[in-house]
Design a protein around this motif. Structure first.
Motif, PDB file in Angstrom:
ATOM      1  N   ARG A  96       0.888  -1.156   0.000  1.00 13.25           N
ATOM      2  CA  ARG A  96       0.000   0.000   0.000  1.00 13.25           C
ATOM      3  C   ARG A  96       0.929   1.210   0.000  1.00 13.25           C
ATOM      4  N   HIS A  97       1.077   1.818  -1.163  1.00 17.03           N
ATOM      5  CA  HIS A  97       2.066   2.881  -1.327  1.00 17.03           C
ATOM      6  C   HIS A  97       1.684   4.105  -0.507  1.00 17.03           C
ATOM      7  N   ALA A  98       2.569   4.501   0.408  1.00 21.45           N
ATOM      8  CA  ALA A  98       2.313   5.714   1.183  1.00 21.45           C
ATOM      9  C   ALA A  98       2.773   6.925   0.370  1.00 21.45           C
ATOM     10  N   ALA A  99       2.085   8.032   0.550  1.00 21.74           N
ATOM     11  CA  ALA A  99       2.466   9.254  -0.161  1.00 21.74           C
ATOM     12  C   ALA A  99       3.888   9.655   0.240  1.00 21.74           C
TER      13      ALA A  99
ATOM     14  N   ARG B 261       3.591  15.173   0.710  1.00 14.23           N
ATOM     15  CA  ARG B 261       2.790  15.556   1.874  1.00 14.23           C
ATOM     16  C   ARG B 261       3.205  16.937   2.368  1.00 14.23           C
TER      17      ARG B 261
ATOM     18  N   ASP C 204      -2.534   9.305   1.857  1.00 15.02           N
ATOM     19  CA  ASP C 204      -1.932   8.005   1.551  1.00 15.02           C
ATOM     20  C   ASP C 204      -2.851   7.175   0.655  1.00 15.02           C
TER      21      ASP C 204
ATOM     22  N   TYR D  28      -2.723   8.611  -2.833  1.00 16.58           N
ATOM     23  CA  TYR D  28      -1.482   8.293  -3.556  1.00 16.58           C
ATOM     24  C   TYR D  28      -1.454   6.820  -3.933  1.00 16.58           C
ATOM     25  N   ASN D  29      -1.894   5.957  -2.999  1.00 24.33           N
ATOM     26  CA  ASN D  29      -1.882   4.517  -3.274  1.00 24.33           C
ATOM     27  C   ASN D  29      -2.735   4.185  -4.493  1.00 24.33           C
TER      28      ASN D  29
END
Lengths: 248, 168
Positions: A59-62, A67, B19, B22-23
């Motif tokens: 699960r790709h974090a920003a 951010r 998050d 982006y995911n």
């Protein structure tokens, strides 16, 4: 996972797996599962796939730079330039990255025991990175002050000036002038003020600026005070005056 | 030009779901740099259409904008006939020569799953990412992907059938 005899049950098994099944359907499915090996295998297969996906599909974090850029765009909300930056996405990303780089460069270039004002600006910029601003998040000075007990070898004064438009936001430990110091975090509109407090009275009161941040030094009752913010100097001086003129 | 108050409100409701945004972007466009662009664009669009936000489920609302933005950017890229920046999951495989066997097996398992996800058609990959990684309910997935509930269920089913080989 694809038995033709059980086709009408398949979406029910899946819905059950996803926690989407109503009570009546769930009861009917439970009866069917009792007598159907294929559907039980299907249920287990779905569970196994979910486990695999949770374990192995990232699960790709920003990215922190993204951010930071978005948070910085959102922070100085009252000013029109902040809104214009929403219209320059790439430039804004660059800005966020540049800020992070500036922070690391500033930190890297600082000599040990250098000017505490410059060190405080570097520390302030680093603290503005997401998740670094406060160790104790409270607007209550009676929560923040005891938090420093046992973490420092002195008791910093803690005050809230919410009534005057400078609400206390929290506090954290920081490192300045060769020692651990208390940093109090205040907010003024979209701006953040860090107030560093540590024992000493060497410095005469003065104001300076580094990298666009204003710094005001003073000392009082055996403590050194150093306020850092991107707030304009007049308002920052107003904050300092509150501190100096309000009796504890 | 968005109002400053809108910007404040938007930041408050959108940033907690950064998050997730982006995911989803990353799995849809499969390129980290383009995914950042998509999220930036989506944030801007969200701010512009802030007045249309009804206040329920900000995550679903943001993901719907991210999805639309991602597909817009992908079709722009296609039109511009750019070469996709897809180096493929094989590039992430560790070199067997200097890695312990367990790590190789681990990396290969991950790579196999990554390849299987990448090979899914967009409409199947988006439902599996929303359900399994973002844990969205069917109803929300239906709203985000703008299809009926039954279609979400059948797409999920097809996606899972396609992935089951990679999961073993």
């Amino acid at each position: 996972m694809n038995n033709p005899q059980c086709q009408r049950w398949q979406l029910l098994v899946q819905a059950d797996h996803d926690g989407e099944l109503g009570v009546a359907d769930a009861a009917a499915l439970a009866v069917h599962l009792d007598g159907c090996t294929a559907c039980r295998a299907l249920r287990d297969g779905l569970a196994g796939l979910s486990r695999r996906l949770h374990a192995d599909a990232p699960r790709h974090a920003a990215p922190a730079s993204l951010r930071a850029a978005l948070e910085r765009q959102a922070m100085p909300l009252a000013s029109p330039p902040a809104i214009r930056r929403w219209r320059l996405p790439r430039a804004a990303i660059g800005g966020g990255a540049a800020l992070a780089i500036a922070a690391s460069v500033t930190l890297a270039l600082l000599p040990r025991g250098g000017d505490p004002g410059e060190a405080a600006v570097a520390s302030h910029i680093r603290a503005l990175q997401p998740g670094h601003l406060t160790d104790v998040l409270s607007t209550d000075q009676h929560t923040v002050k005891p938090w420093f007990n046992g973490r420092l070898d002195y008791a910093p004064p803690v005050r809230d000036f919410a009534a005057a438009g400078f609400p206390l936001h929290g506090g954290r430990l920081d490192y300045l002038d060769g020692r651990a110091v208390a940093a109090l975090v205040y907010q003024r509109g979209g701006h953040v003020i860090d107030l560093y407090i540590w024992p000493g009275n060497a410095d005469p009161a003065r104001a300076e600026a580094f990298a666009g941040y204003n710094v005001v030094h003073w000392h009082d009752a055996g403590m050194r005070f150093l306020a850092v913010s991107d707030l304009n100097l007049a308002e920052l001086q107003g904050f300092v005056a509150l501190w100096r003129d309000t009796p504890p | 030009m968005p109002e400053p108050d809108n910007a404040a409100a938007f930041a408050r409701i959108a940033l907690p779901h950064l998050d997730a945004a982006y995911n989803l972007a990353r799995w849809l466009v499969r390129d980290p740099v383009l995914a950042e662009d998509v999220v930036q664009d989506a944030m801007l669009r969200g701010l512009t259409y802030m007045h249309a936000f009804r206040g329920d489920n900000p995550k679903g609302w943001l993901l719907r904008i991210v999805r639309t933005t991602a597909y817009d950017r992908l079709s722009e890229r296609k039109r511009a006939a750019e070469v996709p920046l897809d180096t493929g999951p094989a590039a992430a495989l560790p070199d067997p020569a200097d890695t312990p066997e367990a790590a190789v097996a681990d990396g290969q398992r991950r790579a196999a799953l990554d390849r299987a996800l990448a090979a899914l058609p967009d409409e199947l990959r988006e439902v599996i990412v929303l359900r399994e990684l973002e844990e969205m309910p069917y109803r929300e997935i239906a709203r985000i992907t703008e299809v009926p509930l039954g279609t979400v269920m059948s797409r999920l089913w097809r996606a899972r059938l396609a992935l089951r080989g990679a999961a073993q």
